[in-house]
Design an enzyme around this catalytic site. Structure first.
Site, PDB file in Angstrom:
ATOM      1  CG  ASP A 301      -2.174   0.892   0.939  1.00 42.94           C
ATOM      2  OD1 ASP A 301      -2.158   1.656  -0.054  1.00 42.94           O
ATOM      3  OD2 ASP A 301      -3.141   0.858   1.716  1.00 42.94           O
TER       4      ASP A 301
HETATM    5  C1  BGC Z   1      -4.982   3.373   0.173  1.00 43.11           C
HETATM    6  C2  BGC Z   1      -5.185   2.335  -0.886  1.00 43.11           C
HETATM    7  C3  BGC Z   1      -5.051   2.959  -2.249  1.00 43.11           C
HETATM    8  C4  BGC Z   1      -3.690   3.625  -2.353  1.00 43.11           C
HETATM    9  C5  BGC Z   1      -3.430   4.235  -3.706  1.00 43.11           C
HETATM   10  C6  BGC Z   1      -3.724   4.188  -0.048  1.00 43.11           C
HETATM   11  O1  BGC Z   1      -3.661   5.272   0.803  1.00 43.11           O
HETATM   12  O2  BGC Z   1      -4.938   2.735   1.432  1.00 43.11           O
HETATM   13  O3  BGC Z   1      -6.455   1.753  -0.737  1.00 43.11           O
HETATM   14  O4  BGC Z   1      -5.223   1.989  -3.234  1.00 43.11           O
HETATM   15  O5  BGC Z   1      -3.625   4.636  -1.378  1.00 43.11           O
HETATM   16  O6  BGC Z   1      -4.177   5.366  -3.916  1.00 43.11           O
END
Ligand code: BGC
Length: 772
Positions: A301
C-alpha cells in the site's frame, strides 16, 4: 493441467414454484482457470524468462518500483523526476494519471527510450466506477447480487481502460465489523461469505474473460490482511487477530479473489499481532503463496514499506526495504525504498538475486498477460465514447435502486405504510443538507466522476410531482448551520403535507480513507433539525445518506419511514424518486449490523455466544454478557431489509436429521449436495416484490466455539402477491465446516441448527446432528 485452489460459487435455479439456491463453499480444490486467464498461462513463461535474462540488476529493481504521478492520495516521496527514471527503466508502474494523452506520453518514454522497451502499467483507484459512478461498495453489496457487482466492475474496466489504465486498486475485501472505521464504505461489510461472493464478482468484472482484451484491467484485492479490524475503528491502527479468526473470517474474501484469478494483491498498512502486513511472511508467503498458490503481484500500500520504520520493526530505509521484500512484497508503492536500497541489498548478499528474479517474473507475467508488449498505447480517439454509455447509466440506476435498504415503514396519516408515496397533489417539503449535494452522491473514491453528471434528486422529484408541489429548504449543512436556517426549514415543513428529510454524512469528506469517526450519529446540527421538523406533526420520510450505519435511535423511534440510501452514485436522483414512488420496490438488505450506540462496537452478527449469554427467561440477571445501560442487540440486524410488500417464512425443513462428519470431510470443496434445506416463503402483501432469503448455520460441540449464526447461502426470490415458493438450498459439505483448534479446515461432530430466515436474527431453526 494447472492446479490451483478455487473458491466454489455455484448456482442452480429450477423453474416453477420450486427454487434451489446459490450455494457457496469455502474450500480449496484443484481447478482450471478459464483459458487465457492470464497470469497462470504457462505459455507466458518463455517470454518472461527470455526478457529476464537480458536485464541488469538495476532494471530488475526498476520493475519493482511504482510511483504516483498525479494527484497524490498519500504522503509524497518528493520525487518528480519520473521522465528521467522511465527512460532509464527504473519505474514499472505509475498511477493517478487518468487521461489517454498522459498515459500514452509516459508510455512512450518507457517503450521508446528505455533500453529494454518494457511498457509500464498504469493504475488508479477505480473503486465503484470510473466516469459512470455506481453506488459505494457497501451499497453494492447490499444488493446481495454478485451479477450487479460484476456488471459495475465491467463498466468501470471498459471506461478506465479507454484511458490506458489497466490496473485498479480494487476490490477492497476487508471484513469490517466496526463502522467507526471510515473505510467500511469501501467493502462488502462484516460477513466472510458475502464478502467472498462480492470479491470474486469484482475480479470477474474487472478482468473479464481474457486479460489481454484491451478493455480488461487487472484487479488488486486489498488490503491484505486484517486492515478492517483496526482497533477502535481508527484508520491505520494495529490489529490483534488469532490465526483461527484470520482464517475463518478475514482471509476468505482474499482467497475468493485469488481463485477468481486476481492478478494482484495489496499488502495492508496495519500490523497483525505486531508484525506489519507489508512485511508479514506468514500471511504473504505461507498463506498467499504456499497455501493458495498465488502467482500474481503483491503490491505494497501507499508508503507502507517506509511505514515499517514508525511501526517499529525497522530503524532505517534499507532494513524496511529488506523486511518488506523478504516478507513477500514484490512492488513498492510510492515509498521509493526499493529503488534506493534493493540493488545494494542484493550486492551485500542480504537478498538473494533469485528472489528478485522471481518477483520480477511475476510483474512481467502480468504485463505480458495484459498484452502490454503488443499494445502499449491506447487509442486516444476512442476515449470519450467509452464513457457514460446509456447502458452503463442504466446499470448504475438499477444498482442504486437495488442497493437501498428500507429500514422502517410505519403507517402514515391514512393508516397505510407511509411509503411508497402516491402521485397526488400533496405539497412536499424537501429539507436537509444532502437533498441537493451531487458530489456527496458519488461517495468516497470518485474515480473520474463529475458531479455535474449526477442525476439531481430535486430535479427528478420536480419532474415527478411538478414544481408547484415542491417546497425546499436546506435547514443545516452537514456540519454547522444557523438557527435562522433551521427555523426557515421548520416554516417550510409547516406549509407542506409531507416532508422528505435528506440527512447524513458528506460522501467525500466523512467516509473512505482517513475518516474514522468516534461519534457515528448524525453530524452537526442535523439531529436538532430532525427533531424540530418531526415536531411539526407532518409525516416525515427520512433518507439517510451515509457510508456507514449511523446511530439514530431517536429517528428510528419517531420517524415513520426511513430509507438507507447510502451514496447511490451517478443515478442518485432517478433511483431515489423511483424508489420513493414505488416504481422500484426496495429489496436491499444490510451487510453490516446497524448499532444502537457506538459503545456496542465492534458489533457483528456472527459473534460467539460467550459462556454467559443473555437468558430471556431471566432478563434481570446482570451476571451475563451484557451492558447495564444498552441492549446487546443491534438496531437492525445483519441481513435486515424491508419491502413495500411483506413476506412470511414457513418452518425450516431439512432432508436428513443426521450427517456423518467422516462422509462430509472428503467432500469439502467438491460442491455436491450433502443436505437439502427448504422453507416456504409467501408474499403476504399487495405488491410484487423480491426477497433475499438467507440460510444460516450454527454448530455446537466443536473444538473451537463457532458463531451463534453463520451465513452459508442466500437466494433472491421474486414473488407476486399471495404467491408462495418453496426455496431449497442444496448445501455442500462446506456449509458444516470450520477451522478447528489445529487450524485445519474440517468437519467435526456437532449439534447443528439450520435456519432459513429473512435476516440473521429471526427464523425457526431445524436441528441436524453431525455424528463422527
Ligand atoms: C490506500 C489504498 C489505495 C492507495 C493508492 C492508499 O492510501 O490505502 O487503498 O489503493 O492509497 O491510492
Amino acid at each position: 493441467m494447472l492446479k490451483i485452489p478455487v473458491f466454489i460459487f455455484s448456482a442452480w435455479l429450477l423453474r416453477g414454484s420450486f427454487m434451489a439456491a446459490q450455494v457457496i463453499s469455502q474450500a480449496s480444490i484443484p481447478a482450471q482457470l478459464p483459458s487465457g486467464a492470464g497470469i497462470y498461462d504457462p505459455s507466458l513463461n518463455p517470454k518472461v524468462q527470455s526478457l529476464l535474462r537480458k536485464m541488469t540488476l538495476d532494471e530488475k529493481v526498476g520493475q519493482l518500483v511504482q510511483y504516483s504521478a498525479g494527484q497524490p492520495t498519500g504522503p509524497g516521496t518528493g520525487r518528480t523526476d519520473y521522465e528521467d527514471m522511465l527512460a532509464k527503466g527504473q519505474i514499472s508502474a505509475l498511477f493517478n494519471i487518468s487521461t489517454a494523452k498522459e498515459t500514452n506520453a509516459y508510455q512512450r518514454l518507457a517503450v521508446e527510450k528505455s533500453r529494454l522497451h518494457i511498457p509500464i502499467l498504469f493504475g488508479l483507484d477505480v473503486i465503484h466506477g470510473f466516469r459512470t459512478e455506481f453506488p459505494i461498495p457497501l451499497a453494492l453489496a447490499s444488493t446481495w447480487d454478485p451479477q450487479i457487482v460484476e456488471n459495475a466492475a465491467r463498466v468501470a474496466a471498459k471506461e478506465a481502460s479507454a484511458t490506458g489504465i489497466r490496473w485498479t486498486f480494487s476490490p477492497m475485501v476487508d471484513i469490517a465489523r466496526d463502522p467507526r472505521w471510515g473505510r467500511i464504505t469501501e467493502g462488502a461489510g462484516e460477513d466472510p461469505l458475502l464478502g467472498s461472493v462480492m470479491s470474486a464478482a469484482y475480479v470477474r468484472g474487472y478482468q473479464g474473460s481474457r486479460l489481454d482484451a484491451p478493455d480488461s484491467i487487472i484487479a488488486c484485492a486489498k488490503h491484505y490482511v486484517g486492515y478492517g479490524a483496526a482497533e477502535a475503528g481508527r484508520d491505520y491502527n494495529s490489529t490483534e487477530i488469532s490465526e483461527h479468526t484470520l482464517r475463518q473470517y478475514y482471509l476468505p474474501p482474499f482467497q475468493a479473489a485469488v481463485n477468481a484469478g486476481s492478478a494482484s494483491i495489496m499488502s495492508a498498512f496495519n500490523a497483525i499481532n505486531g508484525v506489519p502486513a507489508s512485511a508479514n511472511p506468514f500471511t504473504l508467503k505461507q498463506v498467499l503463496r504456499k497455501e493458495w498458490g498465488f502467482k500474481g503481484i503483491v503490491d505494497s500500500d501507499w508508503t507502507s514499506i517506509a511505514e515499517l520504520i514508525p511501526h517499529g520493526i525497522a530503524n532505517d530505509g534499507s532494513t524496511a526495504a529488506r523486511k518488506a521484500f523478504s516478507g513477500g512484497v514484490d512492488m513498492d508503492m510510492a515509498s521509493s525504498l526499493y529503488h534506493d536500497h534493493l540493488a545494494a541489498l542484493v550486492k551485500s548478499g542480504k537478498i538473494p538475486v533469485e528472489e528478485i528474479d522471481e518477483a520480477v517474473r511475476r510483474v512481467l507475467r502480468v504485463k505480458f498477460a495484459l498484452g502490454l508488449f503488443e499494445r502499449p498505447y491506447v487509442d486516444e480517439s476512442r476515449e470519450a465514447s467509452a464513457m457514460l454509455q446509456p447502458s452503463s447509466l442504466g446499470l448504475a440506476q438499477n444498482a442504486a435502486e437495488r442497493s437501498m435498504v428500507l429500514l422502517k415503514n410505519a403507517p402514515g396519516p391514512n393508516a397505510a405504510p407511509l411509503l411508497p408515496l402516491s402521485k397526488d397533489d400533496r405539497a412536499i417539503a424537501l429539507i436537509g443538507p444532502l437533498a441537493d449535494d451531487s458530489s456527496s452522491m458519488l461517495g468516497a473514491w470518485q474515480g473520474l466522476a463529475d458531479s455535474k453528471d449526477v442525476a439531481s434528486f430535486p430535479v427528478a422529484l420536480t419532474k415527478q410531482i411538478g414544481e408547484d408541489h415542491l417546497l425546499r429548504a436546506k435547514g443545516v449543512n452537514v456540519i454547522g448551520g444557523s438557527d435562522e436556517d433551521i427555523n426557515a426549514a421548520v416554516a417550510i415543513a409547516n406549509k407542506a403535507d409531507l416532508v422528505i428529510l435528506a440527512l447524513g454524512e458528506s460522501g467525500g469528506e466523512m467516509t473512505g480513507e482517513a475518516t474514522s469517526r468516534a461519534h457515528i450519529g448524525l453530524p452537526g446540527r442535523q439531529q436538532e433539525l430532525l427533531e424540530k421538523v418531526v415536531a411539526t406533526g407532518k409525516p416525515v420520510v427520512l433518507l439517510v445518506f451515509s457510508g456507514r450505519p449511523l446511530t439514530m435511535p431517536w429517528a428510528f423511534q419517531h420517524v415513520p419511514a426511513v430509507l438507507a440510501a447510502w451514496f447511490p452514485g451517478i443515478e442518485a436522483g432517478s433511483a431515489l424518486v423511483r424508489t420513493l414512488y414505488g416504481e422500484s420496490n426496495p429489496s436491499g438488505k444490510l451487510v453490516v449490523s446497524w448499532p444502537r450506540d457506538v459503545g456496542q462496537e465492534p458489533l457483528y452478527y456472527n459473534a460467539l455466544s460467550t459462556g454467559r449469554p443473555i437468558d430471556p427467561a431471566t432478563p434481570d440477571n446482570n451476571y451475563v454478557s451484557r451492558y447495564i445501560d444498552e441492549q446487546n442487540t443491534p438496531q437492525f440486524p445483519f441481513g435486515f431489509g424491508l419491502s413495500y410488500t411483506s413476506f412470511k417464512y414457513g418452518a425450516t425443513r431439512v432432508a436428513a436429521k443426521q450427517l456423518k462428519a467422516s462422509h462430509l470431510m472428503p467432500k469439502l470443496g467438491n460442491g455436491g449436495t450433502v443436505l437439502s434445506v427448504s422453507a416456504d416463503v409467501t408474499n403476504t402483501g399487495q405488491r410484487a416484490g423480491e426477497e433475499i432469503v438467507e440460510l444460516y448455520v450454527r454448530l455446537e460441540g466443536t473444538s473451537v466455539a463457532q458463531p451463534v449464526r453463520a451465513l452459508k447461502a442466500f437466494e433472491q426470490v421474486a414473488l407476486n402477491p399471495h404467491e408462495t415458493k418453496t426455496v431449497t438450498f442444496n448445501l455442500p459439505a462446506d456449509a458444516f465446516a470450520l477451522w478447528n483448534d489445529q487450524n485445519k479446515y474440517t468437519v467435526e461432530a456437532a449439534k447443528a441448527t439450520v435456519w432459513i430466515s429473512p435476516d440473521s436474527a429471526r427464523g425457526e431453526g431445524a436441528a441436524v446432528e453431525i455424528i463422527p
